[in-house]
Design an enzyme around this catalytic site. Structure first.
Site, PDB file in Angstrom:
ATOM      1  N   THR A 136      38.389  43.747  34.910  1.00  0.00           N
ATOM      2  CA  THR A 136      37.464  41.788  33.838  1.00  0.00           C
ATOM      3  C   THR A 136      36.797  43.044  33.728  1.00  0.00           C
ATOM      4  OG1 THR A 136      37.534  41.274  36.278  1.00  0.00           O
ATOM      5  CG2 THR A 136      38.393  40.380  35.268  1.00  0.00           C
TER       6      THR A 136
ATOM      7  N   ASP B 120      45.615  47.031  38.239  1.00  0.00           N
ATOM      8  CA  ASP B 120      44.640  45.529  37.648  1.00  0.00           C
ATOM      9  C   ASP B 120      43.247  46.307  38.524  1.00  0.00           C
ATOM     10  OD1 ASP B 120      42.879  43.868  37.693  1.00  0.00           O
ATOM     11  OD2 ASP B 120      45.010  42.023  38.694  1.00  0.00           O
TER      12      ASP B 120
ATOM     13  N   ARG C  42      31.901  37.758  30.844  1.00  0.00           N
ATOM     14  CA  ARG C  42      33.396  37.372  31.392  1.00  0.00           C
ATOM     15  C   ARG C  42      34.622  37.068  30.103  1.00  0.00           C
ATOM     16  NH1 ARG C  42      31.473  34.606  35.599  1.00  0.00           N
ATOM     17  NH2 ARG C  42      33.981  33.911  35.978  1.00  0.00           N
TER      18      ARG C  42
ATOM     19  N   TYR D 131      35.175  34.367  12.831  1.00  0.00           N
ATOM     20  CA  TYR D 131      36.570  34.262  13.731  1.00  0.00           C
ATOM     21  C   TYR D 131      36.916  35.585  13.010  1.00  0.00           C
ATOM     22  CZ  TYR D 131      39.116  29.726  15.335  1.00  0.00           C
ATOM     23  OH  TYR D 131      39.998  29.417  15.658  1.00  0.00           O
TER      24      TYR D 131
ATOM     25  N   GLU E 174      40.415  37.508  13.818  1.00  0.00           N
ATOM     26  CA  GLU E 174      41.735  37.832  14.310  1.00  0.00           C
ATOM     27  C   GLU E 174      42.228  39.366  13.800  1.00  0.00           C
ATOM     28  OE1 GLU E 174      41.718  34.819  13.576  1.00  0.00           O
ATOM     29  OE2 GLU E 174      43.083  32.847  14.467  1.00  0.00           O
TER      30      GLU E 174
ATOM     31  N   LYS F  65      32.245  41.707  36.987  1.00  0.00           N
ATOM     32  CA  LYS F  65      32.511  41.764  38.231  1.00  0.00           C
ATOM     33  C   LYS F  65      31.670  42.696  38.313  1.00  0.00           C
ATOM     34  CE  LYS F  65      36.792  39.139  39.690  1.00  0.00           C
ATOM     35  NZ  LYS F  65      37.575  39.041  38.161  1.00  0.00           N
TER      36      LYS F  65
HETATM   37  N1  DSN Z   1      38.382  34.634  40.479  1.00  0.00           N
HETATM   38  C1  DSN Z   1      38.896  36.276  40.597  1.00  0.00           C
HETATM   39  C2  DSN Z   1      38.406  36.877  42.304  1.00  0.00           C
HETATM   40  O1  DSN Z   1      37.191  36.043  42.293  1.00  0.00           O
HETATM   41  O2  DSN Z   1      38.745  37.870  42.510  1.00  0.00           O
HETATM   42  C3  DSN Z   1      39.625  36.935  40.356  1.00  0.00           C
HETATM   43  O3  DSN Z   1      39.903  35.927  39.362  1.00  0.00           O
END
Ligand code: DSN
Length: 421
Positions: A231, A204, A240, A57, A59, A234
């Site tokens: 994110t 974003d 993740r 932990y 925080e 990707k």
């Molecule tokens: N689930 C993602 C996508 O496939 O674009 C976005 O959150």
């Protein structure tokens, strides 16, 4: 730390979970992953993500935590923050968001009061669920208003309409970014309108974080954007999670909004894995990888266009293609997705701009190249993949042809090992 022995223990002591992991491993190796938001991460990321930091932990932030024993968590979080700043030329980075949704929510909650207006891309034109979909909690808390693209003009954002809506609704945030839009964005134009109406600029970049990191797509921060989110799993090929990058003047507000505002203990094992992935993305080879993702997407697109298949915006500038399967094959997105599952090619059904069909039976599918590129597939493999997709969708009722294509797909995949398996 011994992965092999950990896995052996799992196999002996929980064979059901082990079997599911093994099944997924075989599925990932056997077929072609074309969901544009998916990727295969690095073996080193698995090592960090499955590490002893899972136990801890922490925080707070480095140097100011609410629990003891933070010598190594501080070190690893600082590494992740410094690498993120360097990679994205950002003044400040927060590496604690647990994934894409909380990362965006933390930004809204940092700057907006309930009822405030946020101007974002229409969901059917490519915006994301967290950009205020009516079914999301954010959609209930804030007043999201929309701008659209002009599909017949290669998906150009309708900036005249955007400016008109911005002047009329005075948004706190002008948000750009997408989950299903195959083009790059004119950040300077967004910034000009935001400055005119006194709004913050937020990008974003969840889908294209890796392409920005690799220097093959524009970085909104270079255009004076206040906040950028991405994110990490990707195109960036990490674990993740989510990152928030912002100007220094917003650092305190963002950090407070993530913790204690929205989240408790950060996932330090994931943060260690983010540090690893960002370290990889800082290497010169990552630029070649990012470039190949784009080349592969353009190659796929060209084969489809040569075969008169309808792609939304008639092509792609990024890693993603959106295909109108009803117009091209008289199949809705669900039928197309299921047909491609039968040949071991994974895609996802997708709504298209102002889709007349419902989300569970939309008019199209979405395809993307990051994962296949990670396996080393290049232009010649993309040409084969596009041809297989066309053949399968044209002959979707012919099970024996589908099974023939499936064996060809799987034979090719056996030549391209998935990293970390
Ligand atoms: N689930 C993602 C996508 O496939 O674009 C976005 O959150």
């Amino acid at each position: 730390m011994n992965f092999q022995s950990n896995l052996s223990q799992l196999q002996s002591n929980d064979p059901e979970v082990y079997a599911a992991i093994l099944g997924e491993e075989q599925r990932e190796q056997k077929g072609i992953e074309l969901i544009p938001s998916e990727n295969y991460t690095w073996p080193e990321v698995f090592a960090a993500n499955g590490s002893i930091f899972t136990n801890k932990y922490s925080e707070g932030y480095p140097g100011r935590r609410y629990y003891g024993g933070q010598e190594f968590t501080d070190a690893v979080e600082t590494l992740a923050v410094e690498r993120a700043k360097r990679l994205f030329r950002a003044e400040h980075a927060n590496v604690q968001p647990l994934s894409g949704s909380p990362m965006n929510q933390a930004v809204y909650l940092a700057f907006c009061q309930p009822g405030d207006t946020i101007l974002g891309m229409d969901l059917s034109h490519g915006g994301h669920l967290t950009h205020g979909a009516p079914v999301s909690h954010m959609g209930a808390i804030f007043n999201f208003v929309r701008y659209k693209t002009i599909p017949e003009e290669s998906g150009r954002i309708d900036f005249e309409e955007l400016r008109r809506v911005a002047l009329a609704t005075k948004p706190k945030i002008i948000l750009c970014g997408y989950t299903s839009y195959p083009r790059d964005l004119d950040y300077a134009e967004f910034k000009k309108i935001a400055d005119e109406v006194g709004a913050l600029t937020m990008a974003d970049m969840a889908h294209i974080g890796g392409l920005i990191a690799g220097g093959v797509m524009k970085n909104p921060l270079d255009f004076g954007f206040d906040i950028m989110t991405t994110t990490t799993h990707k195109s960036l090929r990490g674990p993740r999670a989510g990152l928030i990058l912002c100007k220094e003047k917003y650092a305190k507000q963002i950090d407070k909004s993530v913790f204690p505002g929205l989240q408790g203990g950060p996932h330090m094992h994931t943060i260690a894995a983010i540090a690893v992935a960002l370290g990889k993305a800082l290497q010169p080879e990552f630029k070649n990888y990012a470039q190949q993702i784009l080349v592969n997407a353009k190659t796929l697109a060209q084969v489809f266009l040569d075969n008169n298949i309808k792609l939304i915006t008639n092509g792609t500038d990024n890693h993603m293609l959106v295909m109108n399967t009803i117009q091209s094959f008289n199949l809705d997105g669900t039928e197309a997705e299921k047909t491609l599952d039968k040949i071991s090619i994974t895609v996802n059904k997708q709504i298209i701009p102002d889709d007349p069909n419902p989300p569970l039976h939309p008019s199209g599918i979405r395809l993307g190249t990051p994962a296949a590129t990670t396996r080393g597939m290049k232009e010649s493999e993309m040409q084969k993949i596009a041809s297989w997709i066309i053949e399968a969708l044209k002959n979707h009722a012919d099970e024996s042809q589908l099974s023939q294509i499936k064996s060809e797909v799987e034979a090719m995949c056996s030549q391209f090992p998935v990293p970390g398996i």
